[in-house]
Design a protein around this motif. Sequence first.
Motif, PDB file in Angstrom:
ATOM      1  N   ASP A 593       8.132 -13.548   7.659  1.00 21.09           N
ATOM      2  CA  ASP A 593       7.651 -14.311   6.508  1.00 21.09           C
ATOM      3  C   ASP A 593       8.086 -13.620   5.216  1.00 21.09           C
ATOM      4  OD1 ASP A 593       6.377 -15.844   4.648  1.00 21.09           O
ATOM      5  OD2 ASP A 593       4.339 -15.208   5.180  1.00 21.09           O
ATOM      6  N   LEU A 594       9.078 -14.208   4.550  1.00 21.49           N
ATOM      7  CA  LEU A 594       9.579 -13.655   3.289  1.00 21.49           C
ATOM      8  C   LEU A 594       9.267 -14.591   2.118  1.00 21.49           C
ATOM      9  CD1 LEU A 594      13.100 -12.345   4.446  1.00 21.49           C
ATOM     10  CD2 LEU A 594      10.907 -11.143   4.442  1.00 21.49           C
ATOM     11  N   SER A 595       8.235 -15.410   2.270  1.00 26.45           N
ATOM     12  CA  SER A 595       7.920 -16.415   1.242  1.00 26.45           C
ATOM     13  C   SER A 595       7.520 -15.779  -0.086  1.00 26.45           C
ATOM     14  CB  SER A 595       6.799 -17.339   1.733  1.00 26.45           C
ATOM     15  OG  SER A 595       5.626 -16.587   2.046  1.00 26.45           O
ATOM     16  N   GLN A 596       7.064 -14.535  -0.070  1.00 25.64           N
ATOM     17  CA  GLN A 596       6.655 -13.866  -1.310  1.00 25.64           C
ATOM     18  C   GLN A 596       7.816 -13.144  -1.992  1.00 25.64           C
ATOM     19  OE1 GLN A 596       3.489 -14.175  -2.598  1.00 25.64           O
ATOM     20  NE2 GLN A 596       3.362 -15.657  -0.921  1.00 25.64           N
ATOM     21  N   PHE A 597       8.995 -13.198  -1.372  1.00 20.54           N
ATOM     22  CA  PHE A 597      10.146 -12.468  -1.906  1.00 20.54           C
ATOM     23  C   PHE A 597      11.004 -13.374  -2.785  1.00 20.54           C
ATOM     24  CE2 PHE A 597       8.789  -9.626   1.314  1.00 20.54           C
ATOM     25  CZ  PHE A 597       9.343  -8.380   1.048  1.00 20.54           C
ATOM     26  N   GLU A 598      11.404 -12.849  -3.922  1.00 22.93           N
ATOM     27  CA  GLU A 598      12.357 -13.539  -4.789  1.00 22.93           C
ATOM     28  C   GLU A 598      13.765 -13.126  -4.383  1.00 22.93           C
ATOM     29  OE1 GLU A 598      13.570 -13.910  -9.535  1.00 22.93           O
ATOM     30  OE2 GLU A 598      11.898 -12.653  -8.895  1.00 22.93           O
ATOM     31  N   VAL A 599      14.689 -14.078  -4.357  1.00 20.02           N
ATOM     32  CA  VAL A 599      16.071 -13.803  -3.955  1.00 20.02           C
ATOM     33  C   VAL A 599      16.928 -13.610  -5.198  1.00 20.02           C
ATOM     34  CG1 VAL A 599      18.086 -14.631  -2.693  1.00 20.02           C
ATOM     35  CG2 VAL A 599      15.777 -15.164  -1.869  1.00 20.02           C
ATOM     36  N   ASN A 600      17.628 -12.477  -5.268  1.00 19.77           N
ATOM     37  CA  ASN A 600      18.521 -12.167  -6.384  1.00 19.77           C
ATOM     38  C   ASN A 600      19.916 -11.840  -5.849  1.00 19.77           C
ATOM     39  OD1 ASN A 600      16.511 -12.283  -8.493  1.00 19.77           O
ATOM     40  ND2 ASN A 600      15.694 -10.388  -7.647  1.00 19.77           N
ATOM     41  N   TYR A 601      20.929 -12.103  -6.686  1.00 22.88           N
ATOM     42  CA  TYR A 601      22.317 -11.916  -6.265  1.00 22.88           C
ATOM     43  C   TYR A 601      23.014 -10.898  -7.153  1.00 22.88           C
ATOM     44  CZ  TYR A 601      21.580 -16.191  -3.627  1.00 22.88           C
ATOM     45  OH  TYR A 601      21.095 -17.124  -2.750  1.00 22.88           O
ATOM     46  N   PHE A 602      23.710  -9.954  -6.526  1.00 21.80           N
ATOM     47  CA  PHE A 602      24.661  -9.056  -7.184  1.00 21.80           C
ATOM     48  C   PHE A 602      24.014  -8.063  -8.159  1.00 21.80           C
ATOM     49  CE2 PHE A 602      27.044 -13.119  -6.458  1.00 21.80           C
ATOM     50  CZ  PHE A 602      27.697 -12.683  -5.317  1.00 21.80           C
ATOM     51  N   THR A 603      23.433  -8.533  -9.229  1.00 20.41           N
ATOM     52  CA  THR A 603      22.932  -7.608 -10.256  1.00 20.41           C
ATOM     53  C   THR A 603      21.506  -7.886 -10.687  1.00 20.41           C
ATOM     54  OG1 THR A 603      23.783  -9.005 -12.033  1.00 20.41           O
ATOM     55  CG2 THR A 603      25.224  -7.269 -11.239  1.00 20.41           C
ATOM     56  N   GLU A 604      20.923  -8.988 -10.236  1.00 12.45           N
ATOM     57  CA  GLU A 604      19.582  -9.339 -10.678  1.00 12.45           C
ATOM     58  C   GLU A 604      18.556  -8.490  -9.948  1.00 12.45           C
ATOM     59  OE1 GLU A 604      18.470 -11.547 -12.884  1.00 12.45           O
ATOM     60  OE2 GLU A 604      20.399 -12.277 -13.533  1.00 12.45           O
ATOM     61  N   VAL A 605      17.983  -7.521 -10.659  1.00 19.68           N
ATOM     62  CA  VAL A 605      17.069  -6.596 -10.008  1.00 19.68           C
ATOM     63  C   VAL A 605      15.837  -6.389 -10.871  1.00 19.68           C
ATOM     64  CG1 VAL A 605      16.763  -4.261  -9.108  1.00 19.68           C
ATOM     65  CG2 VAL A 605      18.966  -5.387  -8.890  1.00 19.68           C
ATOM     66  N   SER A 606      14.661  -6.438 -10.262  1.00 14.38           N
ATOM     67  CA  SER A 606      13.421  -6.051 -10.913  1.00 14.38           C
ATOM     68  C   SER A 606      13.039  -4.678 -10.398  1.00 14.38           C
ATOM     69  CB  SER A 606      12.305  -7.045 -10.587  1.00 14.38           C
ATOM     70  OG  SER A 606      12.678  -8.347 -10.973  1.00 14.38           O
ATOM     71  N   SER A 607      12.322  -3.917 -11.221  1.00  8.83           N
ATOM     72  CA  SER A 607      11.935  -2.576 -10.793  1.00  8.83           C
ATOM     73  C   SER A 607      10.653  -2.596  -9.976  1.00  8.83           C
ATOM     74  CB  SER A 607      11.752  -1.664 -12.011  1.00  8.83           C
ATOM     75  OG  SER A 607      10.754  -2.182 -12.857  1.00  8.83           O
ATOM     76  N   CYS A 608      10.047  -3.766  -9.833  1.00  2.07           N
ATOM     77  CA  CYS A 608       8.840  -3.855  -9.026  1.00  2.07           C
ATOM     78  C   CYS A 608       8.744  -5.253  -8.436  1.00  2.07           C
ATOM     79  CB  CYS A 608       7.602  -3.543  -9.863  1.00  2.07           C
ATOM     80  SG  CYS A 608       7.371  -4.668 -11.244  1.00  2.07           S
ATOM     81  N   GLY A 609       7.794  -5.447  -7.545  1.00  2.00           N
ATOM     82  CA  GLY A 609       7.620  -6.730  -6.893  1.00  2.00           C
ATOM     83  C   GLY A 609       8.399  -6.806  -5.592  1.00  2.00           C
ATOM     84  N   LYS A 610       8.371  -7.972  -4.985  1.00  2.00           N
ATOM     85  CA  LYS A 610       9.064  -8.187  -3.717  1.00  2.00           C
ATOM     86  C   LYS A 610      10.340  -8.965  -3.999  1.00  2.00           C
ATOM     87  CE  LYS A 610       4.743  -8.533  -1.034  1.00  2.00           C
ATOM     88  NZ  LYS A 610       4.935  -7.551   0.044  1.00  2.00           N
ATOM     89  N   GLN A 611      11.481  -8.439  -3.556  1.00  8.23           N
ATOM     90  CA  GLN A 611      12.739  -9.120  -3.818  1.00  8.23           C
ATOM     91  C   GLN A 611      13.721  -8.886  -2.686  1.00  8.23           C
ATOM     92  OE1 GLN A 611      15.088  -7.564  -7.053  1.00  8.23           O
ATOM     93  NE2 GLN A 611      14.307  -5.499  -6.776  1.00  8.23           N
ATOM     94  N   VAL A 612      14.552  -9.901  -2.480  1.00  6.82           N
ATOM     95  CA  VAL A 612      15.712  -9.764  -1.599  1.00  6.82           C
ATOM     96  C   VAL A 612      16.923  -9.672  -2.506  1.00  6.82           C
ATOM     97  CG1 VAL A 612      17.146 -10.870   0.154  1.00  6.82           C
ATOM     98  CG2 VAL A 612      14.655 -11.054   0.274  1.00  6.82           C
ATOM     99  N   LEU A 613      17.714  -8.642  -2.319  1.00 12.08           N
ATOM    100  CA  LEU A 613      18.901  -8.427  -3.147  1.00 12.08           C
ATOM    101  C   LEU A 613      20.134  -8.674  -2.294  1.00 12.08           C
ATOM    102  CD1 LEU A 613      20.112  -7.555  -5.813  1.00 12.08           C
ATOM    103  CD2 LEU A 613      19.817  -5.189  -5.132  1.00 12.08           C
ATOM    104  N   VAL A 614      20.889  -9.719  -2.652  1.00 15.11           N
ATOM    105  CA  VAL A 614      22.055 -10.112  -1.870  1.00 15.11           C
ATOM    106  C   VAL A 614      23.311  -9.493  -2.463  1.00 15.11           C
ATOM    107  CG1 VAL A 614      23.391 -12.051  -0.968  1.00 15.11           C
ATOM    108  CG2 VAL A 614      20.925 -12.312  -1.349  1.00 15.11           C
ATOM    109  N   SER A 615      24.034  -8.730  -1.663  1.00 13.92           N
ATOM    110  CA  SER A 615      25.335  -8.170  -2.024  1.00 13.92           C
ATOM    111  C   SER A 615      25.323  -7.465  -3.384  1.00 13.92           C
ATOM    112  CB  SER A 615      26.395  -9.278  -2.026  1.00 13.92           C
ATOM    113  OG  SER A 615      27.690  -8.749  -2.163  1.00 13.92           O
ATOM    114  N   PRO A 616      24.554  -6.397  -3.534  1.00 12.55           N
ATOM    115  CA  PRO A 616      24.451  -5.732  -4.843  1.00 12.55           C
ATOM    116  C   PRO A 616      25.768  -5.111  -5.280  1.00 12.55           C
ATOM    117  CG  PRO A 616      23.439  -4.399  -3.135  1.00 12.55           C
ATOM    118  CD  PRO A 616      23.760  -5.714  -2.508  1.00 12.55           C
ATOM    119  N   LYS A 617      26.006  -5.166  -6.593  1.00 15.17           N
ATOM    120  CA  LYS A 617      27.230  -4.576  -7.136  1.00 15.17           C
ATOM    121  C   LYS A 617      26.923  -3.476  -8.134  1.00 15.17           C
ATOM    122  CE  LYS A 617      31.691  -5.609  -9.223  1.00 15.17           C
ATOM    123  NZ  LYS A 617      32.569  -6.632  -9.834  1.00 15.17           N
ATOM    124  N   GLU A 618      26.125  -3.781  -9.161  1.00 12.90           N
ATOM    125  CA  GLU A 618      25.765  -2.786 -10.162  1.00 12.90           C
ATOM    126  C   GLU A 618      24.246  -2.714 -10.229  1.00 12.90           C
ATOM    127  OE1 GLU A 618      27.643  -3.506 -13.888  1.00 12.90           O
ATOM    128  OE2 GLU A 618      29.549  -4.027 -12.978  1.00 12.90           O
TER     129      GLU A 618
END
Length: 739
Positions: A593-618
């Motif tokens: 269950d990842l319903s509480q996770f926000e999905v971000n791509y490449f560079t979109e990053v928060s310093s807190c909270g639940k997130q899925v980071l897809v293919s990070p670059k910077e």
Amino acid sequence: MSKKFSKIDNFNMQDVAFFCEQNLPLSFAKVLSQKGFTAENFWQFLSGEKFHDPYEMYSMKEAVALVKSAMTGTILICGDYDADGLTATAILHNYFKANGVDCHTLIPTREQGYGLHLESIEQKLAQCNYSLIITVDCGISEKETIEFLQQKYNVSILVTDHHELPENLPNCVCLNPKLGYPYPLLSGAGVAFKLVEALTNLHTAKLYADLACVGTIADLMPILDENRSIVLAGLNNLNNVGLKKLAQASRCNNPLTANDVAMRIAPKINAAGRVQSPLVALDLLCNDSMDALEQLFVLNDVRKTLSDEMLEFANKNFNLAQQSKERLIFVYGTGFKHGVIGIVANNLKTQYNVPCVALTQDGDNFVGSARGIDGINLFQLFDNASHLLVKFGGHSGSVGFTVSKENLLPLQNHLKNQLKHVNSSVFKGVNSYDLEMEKDVDFQAYCALADLVRPALPSDEVVFYLKTTAISARLFGKESEHLEIITSFGLRLVYFYGKQYFDALSSGAEAEFTFTLEKDNFYKSYCGVVNAVKIDNSLHFDKLYKLNYINNLSQESRQFITERQFLNTIAQENVTLVVDTFDTYQNLSKQFDLSQFEVNYFTEVSSCGKQVLVSPKEVKFDALENVVVIDGNDLYAKWCDNAKYFALNSNDWLLSSVSLNRDLCVLVFGVLKKKSRFDSLDDCYEKYLLSKMDHVTFRMCIKVFEELHLVEIESKYQIKISSIKVDLSDSSIFTHFTK
């Protein structure tokens, strides 16, 4: 709708109903209400002018009588070192000078601090028998100093100020709109403007509206009611020659905009007091000095350098990423200018989205400046810690203070302990917007709405939201640091310092944007100036996923966690899951269950909270906690050092289709050896290899060369090629793909 963006819904329904009666769309009516429009002030907004009778200000009649009686003598104006205080001083100085009145000015340095300084005033009084002392943008809290001067020197004093009223007022004539006036939120320069109007008339006062406009905007006063009239009059009529020269040299729009004042003019006026002497700026505003103009640009560059030096010091000597996890950035040093600590605090606050404190040593004390974030009352935090402070002042978003050396670390701990109790959602950095753009609404209507709200502080502009596809993207600027996007909506967007989004947007990605609309004088049309971007999944990302994965290939040993450990981890508050592709995320979400996770791509990053980071670059992974990489392959992407790994059963590895052999490597190496200095790596591929291999294979070959130390990439244009002889089979990457 993404959690990253949040629509503002803070309107008054009665006002909204009135606006709708004026044939405005409901969505537009709500925005106007949010921006301070009411049924009562609506027509004044449209007419653009509403000046109250200056004699409605408490004690104005007495103030005028006092000034007029002193105009045959010499007047001393005591101002402040910031842009509001300097423009207020210049208004009265220039008015008196134009009317043949002898007047002197006294401005403290930032090191001396805000307010009246008895020793400096006494030095002035020893040199001249002043008929009147006028304070501007200060004095309302200086009861003891003022009464001492009155008793010792028998001098008349007029206080003109706009700050909060103390419990006990000075025993003299005081002009402060908070004492009684139809609009109590004038700036210090606005009060000086009203005094000139009372002494003469509105027509004469408007000759100084440009100075009052700068003071109003620089001091972040709301551009409503009379402030709006002052700002409009000032923007449309630059009378002050020094200001006019500064605007021209700063490449401002013609006519001037509030954004020009906030971003290009006020910072340069403030720079004088921040790094040297505020008298440089005053010389420009009072004497049209070209030397002063040139010095302001030099001092502004010095200000930038000093700010950068302190930021570099902070990054080097403090673990800012760790501090951000504790919800407070707290940095201090010696020898830094008082004038740059606020800038440093603001920069760090913006970067980490937590309250930030920057301090510099001053004798046995430290002088500090703090900047807060939405949802946190910074003034209250420091008020609760007042027992540790020598002094402090400010408001909910900004505080200045002095703390003794021995209380420095106790203050830090006290603030951190208070912030522990703040809801974590405050630190997620959600971007707010006023209105979503829709294709069935005429674009010119949106432009008209933005113009109706202007003039406005940059923070009060109408913020639009748009979900659209990027047709094209290009980088511009001296170091290609800025990004221009052409969208399928038919709108050109500019994102300053947004180059990290170039790869995704140039691939034709769909994205969400928040932005303000501004007139581009070069293109003679409106463009969007981007505040924030969120990339959405796209079929065009397959190549980017592979390239990012290749750039981070590793076969080092790593620590895997069990499924139970994984479940315990994702149940925690701050978790980042790193995946190679969106498909991997979808496969993972089918099992957990990842319903509480926000999905971000490449560079979109928060310093807190639940997130899925897809293919990070910077990404600054050291600012994140509980990082779990989802990857069970032998040859994997090592995205960061501080991660655990969880193996997900998958039959489809991202790089399974990549083919590599000796001939391809030889071909690529030969091309690199004949690369000209003007060719980038991608240019080499497009010129010589486009028909012979795909881009992913080309990059894989280069990764093999890097592993064997055959090639060292210094930039996309510069590479070093070694002459050493190697065996390709010594490369673990090459062996993996050729076994």
